[in-house]
Scaffold this motif. Structure first.
Motif, mmCIF file in Angstrom:
data_model
loop_
_atom_site.group_PDB
_atom_site.id
_atom_site.type_symbol
_atom_site.label_atom_id
_atom_site.label_comp_id
_atom_site.label_asym_id
_atom_site.label_seq_id
_atom_site.Cartn_x
_atom_site.Cartn_y
_atom_site.Cartn_z
ATOM 1 N N CYS A 193 0.824 -1.222 0.000
ATOM 2 C CA CYS A 193 0.000 0.000 0.000
ATOM 3 C C CYS A 193 0.855 1.267 0.000
ATOM 4 O O CYS A 193 0.521 2.243 -0.662
ATOM 5 N N ASP A 226 -2.385 -5.565 -7.700
ATOM 6 C CA ASP A 226 -3.312 -4.442 -7.855
ATOM 7 C C ASP A 226 -2.540 -3.263 -8.434
ATOM 8 O O ASP A 226 -2.040 -2.425 -7.690
ATOM 9 N N ARG A 241 -7.643 2.310 -2.176
ATOM 10 C CA ARG A 241 -6.889 1.070 -1.956
ATOM 11 C C ARG A 241 -6.886 0.685 -0.484
ATOM 12 O O ARG A 241 -7.090 -0.469 -0.121
#
Length: 71
Positions: free
Chosen positions: A32, A68, A55
């Motif tokens: 992240c 992702d 996210r």
């Protein structure tokens, strides 16, 4: 430009200070924090922050995670 630098500084501070205490917990690739840096570099401060928050909202135990990429 200034807002992007501030956000990047916040993310890098998180990576240096807090991230080592959590270990390898991220269920996504890229992590992240790396996603946030890439999103801000690619889309600027406001849209990059939007993608980062979106996210982070998906980062929970009931989401499968996985690869992702940044849109």
């Amino acid at each position: 430009m200034m807002m992007a630098r501030i956000l990047i500084g916040i993310v890098k501070a998180y990576q240096l200070v807090l991230s080592p205490f959590f270990g390898q917990q991220c269920r996504f690739y890229p992590t992240c924090s790396h996603y946030a840096l890439d999103a801000i570099h690619k889309h600027g401060a406001f849209l990059g922050a939007y993608y980062t928050v979106r996210r982070l909202l998906r980062c929970h135990p009931w989401h499968a995670g996985g690869h992702d990429p940044i849109p």
